[in-house]
Design a protein around this motif. Structure first.
Motif, PDB file in Angstrom:
ATOM      1  N   ASP A  81       0.794  -1.199   0.138  1.00  0.00           N
ATOM      2  CA  ASP A  81      -0.054   0.064  -0.052  1.00  0.00           C
ATOM      3  C   ASP A  81       0.800   1.336  -0.160  1.00  0.00           C
ATOM      4  OD1 ASP A  81       1.053  -0.109   2.346  1.00  0.00           O
ATOM      5  OD2 ASP A  81      -0.884   0.013   3.338  1.00  0.00           O
ATOM      6  N   LEU A  82       2.037   1.109  -0.442  1.00  0.00           N
ATOM      7  CA  LEU A  82       2.970   2.187  -0.272  1.00  0.00           C
ATOM      8  C   LEU A  82       2.849   3.304  -1.254  1.00  0.00           C
ATOM      9  CD1 LEU A  82       6.006   3.053   0.887  1.00  0.00           C
ATOM     10  CD2 LEU A  82       7.112   2.272  -1.144  1.00  0.00           C
ATOM     11  N   LEU A  83       2.056   2.949  -2.256  1.00  0.00           N
ATOM     12  CA  LEU A  83       1.884   4.082  -3.330  1.00  0.00           C
ATOM     13  C   LEU A  83       0.474   4.419  -3.571  1.00  0.00           C
ATOM     14  CD1 LEU A  83       4.055   2.790  -6.393  1.00  0.00           C
ATOM     15  CD2 LEU A  83       4.450   4.475  -4.550  1.00  0.00           C
ATOM     16  N   GLY A  84      -0.448   3.897  -2.280  1.00  0.00           N
ATOM     17  CA  GLY A  84      -1.880   4.444  -2.169  1.00  0.00           C
ATOM     18  C   GLY A  84      -2.754   3.503  -3.029  1.00  0.00           C
ATOM     19  N   VAL A  85      -2.223   2.537  -3.539  1.00  0.00           N
ATOM     20  CA  VAL A  85      -2.963   1.648  -4.332  1.00  0.00           C
ATOM     21  C   VAL A  85      -4.102   1.001  -3.530  1.00  0.00           C
ATOM     22  CG1 VAL A  85      -3.224  -0.183  -5.999  1.00  0.00           C
ATOM     23  CG2 VAL A  85      -1.273   1.286  -5.950  1.00  0.00           C
ATOM     24  N   THR A  86      -3.721   0.583  -2.480  1.00  0.00           N
ATOM     25  CA  THR A  86      -4.643  -0.028  -1.319  1.00  0.00           C
ATOM     26  C   THR A  86      -5.993   0.746  -1.136  1.00  0.00           C
ATOM     27  OG1 THR A  86      -3.028  -1.724  -0.720  1.00  0.00           O
ATOM     28  CG2 THR A  86      -5.119  -1.471   0.550  1.00  0.00           C
ATOM     29  N   HIS A  87      -5.488   1.837  -0.728  1.00  0.00           N
ATOM     30  CA  HIS A  87      -6.489   2.974  -0.259  1.00  0.00           C
ATOM     31  C   HIS A  87      -7.483   3.285  -1.590  1.00  0.00           C
ATOM     32  CE1 HIS A  87      -4.908   2.924   3.753  1.00  0.00           C
ATOM     33  NE2 HIS A  87      -3.809   3.454   3.204  1.00  0.00           N
ATOM     34  N   GLY A  88      -6.720   3.300  -2.728  1.00  0.00           N
ATOM     35  CA  GLY A  88      -7.692   3.939  -3.906  1.00  0.00           C
ATOM     36  C   GLY A  88      -8.501   2.503  -4.220  1.00  0.00           C
ATOM     37  N   ALA A  89      -8.096   1.314  -4.193  1.00  0.00           N
ATOM     38  CA  ALA A  89      -8.925   0.397  -4.261  1.00  0.00           C
ATOM     39  C   ALA A  89     -10.353   0.388  -3.442  1.00  0.00           C
ATOM     40  CB  ALA A  89      -8.144  -1.032  -4.359  1.00  0.00           C
ATOM     41  N   CYS A  90      -9.920   0.745  -2.108  1.00  0.00           N
ATOM     42  CA  CYS A  90     -10.958   0.848  -0.930  1.00  0.00           C
ATOM     43  C   CYS A  90     -11.923   1.929  -1.537  1.00  0.00           C
ATOM     44  CB  CYS A  90     -10.477   1.132   0.096  1.00  0.00           C
ATOM     45  SG  CYS A  90      -9.516  -0.118   1.070  1.00  0.00           S
ATOM     46  N   ALA A 129     -10.059   2.074  -9.532  1.00  0.00           N
ATOM     47  CA  ALA A 129      -9.635   2.946  -8.587  1.00  0.00           C
ATOM     48  C   ALA A 129      -8.262   2.834  -8.301  1.00  0.00           C
ATOM     49  CB  ALA A 129     -10.716   3.326  -7.487  1.00  0.00           C
ATOM     50  N   GLY A 130      -7.823   1.452  -7.976  1.00  0.00           N
ATOM     51  CA  GLY A 130      -6.318   1.363  -7.316  1.00  0.00           C
ATOM     52  C   GLY A 130      -5.457   1.720  -8.574  1.00  0.00           C
ATOM     53  N   PHE A 131      -5.629   1.651  -9.706  1.00  0.00           N
ATOM     54  CA  PHE A 131      -4.990   2.233 -10.819  1.00  0.00           C
ATOM     55  C   PHE A 131      -4.895   3.692 -11.057  1.00  0.00           C
ATOM     56  CE2 PHE A 131      -2.752  -1.276 -12.115  1.00  0.00           C
ATOM     57  CZ  PHE A 131      -1.831  -1.081 -13.197  1.00  0.00           C
ATOM     58  N   GLY A 132      -6.159   4.348 -10.576  1.00  0.00           N
ATOM     59  CA  GLY A 132      -6.250   5.525 -10.778  1.00  0.00           C
ATOM     60  C   GLY A 132      -5.329   6.273  -9.772  1.00  0.00           C
ATOM     61  N   ALA A 133      -5.125   5.616  -8.559  1.00  0.00           N
ATOM     62  CA  ALA A 133      -4.379   6.140  -7.473  1.00  0.00           C
ATOM     63  C   ALA A 133      -2.990   6.077  -7.700  1.00  0.00           C
ATOM     64  CB  ALA A 133      -4.606   5.443  -6.392  1.00  0.00           C
ATOM     65  N   ILE A 143       2.130   8.542  -0.147  1.00  0.00           N
ATOM     66  CA  ILE A 143       1.875   8.758   1.093  1.00  0.00           C
ATOM     67  C   ILE A 143       0.813  10.014   1.020  1.00  0.00           C
ATOM     68  CG2 ILE A 143       2.485   9.837   3.397  1.00  0.00           C
ATOM     69  CD1 ILE A 143       5.036   8.629   3.032  1.00  0.00           C
ATOM     70  N   ILE A 144       0.873  10.949   0.144  1.00  0.00           N
ATOM     71  CA  ILE A 144      -0.207  11.878   0.181  1.00  0.00           C
ATOM     72  C   ILE A 144      -1.175  11.429  -0.645  1.00  0.00           C
ATOM     73  CG2 ILE A 144      -0.586  14.067  -1.370  1.00  0.00           C
ATOM     74  CD1 ILE A 144       2.355  14.697  -1.241  1.00  0.00           C
ATOM     75  N   VAL A 145      -1.203  10.720  -1.642  1.00  0.00           N
ATOM     76  CA  VAL A 145      -2.439  10.050  -2.358  1.00  0.00           C
ATOM     77  C   VAL A 145      -3.245   9.268  -1.354  1.00  0.00           C
ATOM     78  CG1 VAL A 145      -3.311   8.576  -4.210  1.00  0.00           C
ATOM     79  CG2 VAL A 145      -1.539  10.359  -4.694  1.00  0.00           C
ATOM     80  N   GLY A 146      -2.232   8.483  -0.516  1.00  0.00           N
ATOM     81  CA  GLY A 146      -2.995   7.515   0.414  1.00  0.00           C
ATOM     82  C   GLY A 146      -3.838   8.311   1.611  1.00  0.00           C
ATOM     83  N   GLY A 147      -3.191   9.287   1.999  1.00  0.00           N
ATOM     84  CA  GLY A 147      -3.933  10.096   2.979  1.00  0.00           C
ATOM     85  C   GLY A 147      -5.176  10.655   2.146  1.00  0.00           C
ATOM     86  N   LEU A 148      -5.303  11.236   0.980  1.00  0.00           N
ATOM     87  CA  LEU A 148      -6.445  11.665   0.339  1.00  0.00           C
ATOM     88  C   LEU A 148      -7.522  10.535   0.249  1.00  0.00           C
ATOM     89  CD1 LEU A 148      -7.915  13.807  -1.330  1.00  0.00           C
ATOM     90  CD2 LEU A 148      -6.474  13.152  -3.376  1.00  0.00           C
ATOM     91  N   MET A 149      -6.906   9.382  -0.150  1.00  0.00           N
ATOM     92  CA  MET A 149      -7.824   8.099  -0.160  1.00  0.00           C
ATOM     93  C   MET A 149      -8.590   7.854   0.963  1.00  0.00           C
ATOM     94  SD  MET A 149      -8.042   7.613  -3.452  1.00  0.00           S
ATOM     95  CE  MET A 149      -7.157   8.487  -4.873  1.00  0.00           C
ATOM     96  N   GLN A 150      -7.772   7.944   2.187  1.00  0.00           N
ATOM     97  CA  GLN A 150      -8.426   7.748   3.361  1.00  0.00           C
ATOM     98  C   GLN A 150      -9.485   8.620   3.673  1.00  0.00           C
ATOM     99  OE1 GLN A 150      -4.424   7.288   5.394  1.00  0.00           O
ATOM    100  NE2 GLN A 150      -5.465   5.466   6.218  1.00  0.00           N
ATOM    101  N   ALA A 151      -9.214   9.848   3.403  1.00  0.00           N
ATOM    102  CA  ALA A 151     -10.318  11.076   3.730  1.00  0.00           C
ATOM    103  C   ALA A 151     -11.436  10.831   2.762  1.00  0.00           C
ATOM    104  CB  ALA A 151      -9.590  12.450   3.178  1.00  0.00           C
TER     105      ALA A 151
END
Length: 341
Positions: A102-111, A134-138, A162-170
């Motif tokens: 999930d380093l590149l925000g892919v996991t959160h994007g998929a969520c 959405a994972g690939f969009g992230a 990290i930035i994109v992961g934080g955005l996806m979590q929001a």
């Protein structure tokens, strides 16, 4: 940093053979295990009926083995191998032993994609499809940020993740806020914790190529990964097209992560812990580590899923079990590495 292993290594062919046999034994035991226990003979009869097309002696056992457990076990093997290969690849190219899928925000994007599908009331196929997209969009957003600030270093890429992961979590938090608390919210939370309860043979068949193709590419590039662990200038001096080959590895690892998460939801620790276990067995040479890691990850995921559907009357989310098992295991690995250092 990854420390070199001075022990005399076991031949790779021997390790792969042993781990393959172990995976087969674990898969057979998983077919027998669950709240509805089956004997090996009943499992063999169900498999034989499926292969030959003859009527099964026991239709209920056939349904449990072929329609319920076999797709889950196949999905568990694919997901475990995918997340472990992604973790091992990230740890190598980023030269960071704590890197995870999930380093590149892919996991959160998929969520995010899955949560949108759940809120819209779409079916399982759409949940998995939107999660993958959405994972690939992230990933695309992560790749765009370094171009925006005109910095293309590895550190910049990680910070963008990290930035994109934080955005996806929001965004996930917002989707939870607007979701129906009686139905949709529970589905979103359960999906975020990971589960194979809704996996079907068709969904496994659809996602299998998206896991097998990047797996093959990473296995073929595993010798080049050793060169990518060097400093960029050293790698370039050895004839490596650093930017291109690193991009190929990142895309393949991200594709593996997105495909795995779209099938099972978010499952932590596997991509972080199992690669370290593989290095304890095979050493730090990626040519040896990646095949071992894939087999270990598949076996570990089958064990976790079998426990999830067997320990209680209700399905235990996979993320809970991987956290409970992975945390102490990772502490042991770190302690052992610290003692060796």
């Amino acid at each position: 940093m990854l420390h070199p292993d001075t022990r005399r290594p076991t031949p790779l062919a021997v390790m792969v053979t042993v781990l393959t046999l172990l995976l087969i034994v674990i898969a057979v035991l998983a077919l027998c295990s669950g709240r509805y226990l089956l004997s090996p003979v009943e499992v063999a009869q169900a498999l034989a009926s499926a292969v030959t097309g003859t009527p099964p002696p026991d239709p209920s056992s056939f349904n449990v083995v072929i329609n319920l457990r076999l797709p889950r076990i196949a999905a568990a093997i694919l997901i475990g191998a995918a997340l472990t290969l992604a973790g091992a690849s990230y740890q190598s190219i980023f030269r960071n032993p704590l890197a995870a899928p999930d380093l590149l925000g892919v996991t959160h994007g998929a969520c995010v994609g899955a949560s949108i599908a759940i809120i819209l009331g779409l079916g399982t196929v759409w949940v998995q499809s939107l999660a993958f997209l959405a994972g690939f969009g992230a990933l695309a957003l992560v790749a765009w940020i370094p171009r925006l600030i005109r910095r293309s270093s590895t550190v910049t890429l990680v910070l963008a993740g990290i930035i994109v992961g934080g955005l996806m979590q929001a965004v996930i938090g917002l989707l939870k806020y607007v979701a129906d608390p009686e139905t949709q919210l529970a589905d979103i939370v359960f999906w975020q914790l990971g589960s194979l309860a809704k996996v079907t043979a068709s969904s496994v068949t659809a996602m299998a190529p998206l896991i097998l193709v990047p797996t093959l590419v990473l296995v073929l590039l595993r010798w080049r990964l050793n060169l990518l662990t060097l400093e960029d200038a050293e790698s370039a001096a050895l004839g490596v097209n650093v930017r291109f080959e690193r991009g190929v590895v990142v895309v393949c690892a991200t594709l593996l992560t997105a495909a795995a998460v779209s099938l099972s939801g978010s499952i932590g620790w596997i991509g972080l812990v199992v690669p370290h276990a593989a290095r304890l067995l095979a050493g730090s040479d990626n040519a040896r580590t990646l095949p071992v890691a894939a087999l270990l990850g598949g076996a570990f995921m089958v064990v976790i899923d079998t426990l999830a559907r067997s320990l209680s009357p209700g399905e235990i989310p996979l993320g809970i079990l991987t956290g409970l098992i992975g945390t102490p295991f990772f502490v042991i690995i770190l302690a052992r590495r610290g003692a060796e250092a």
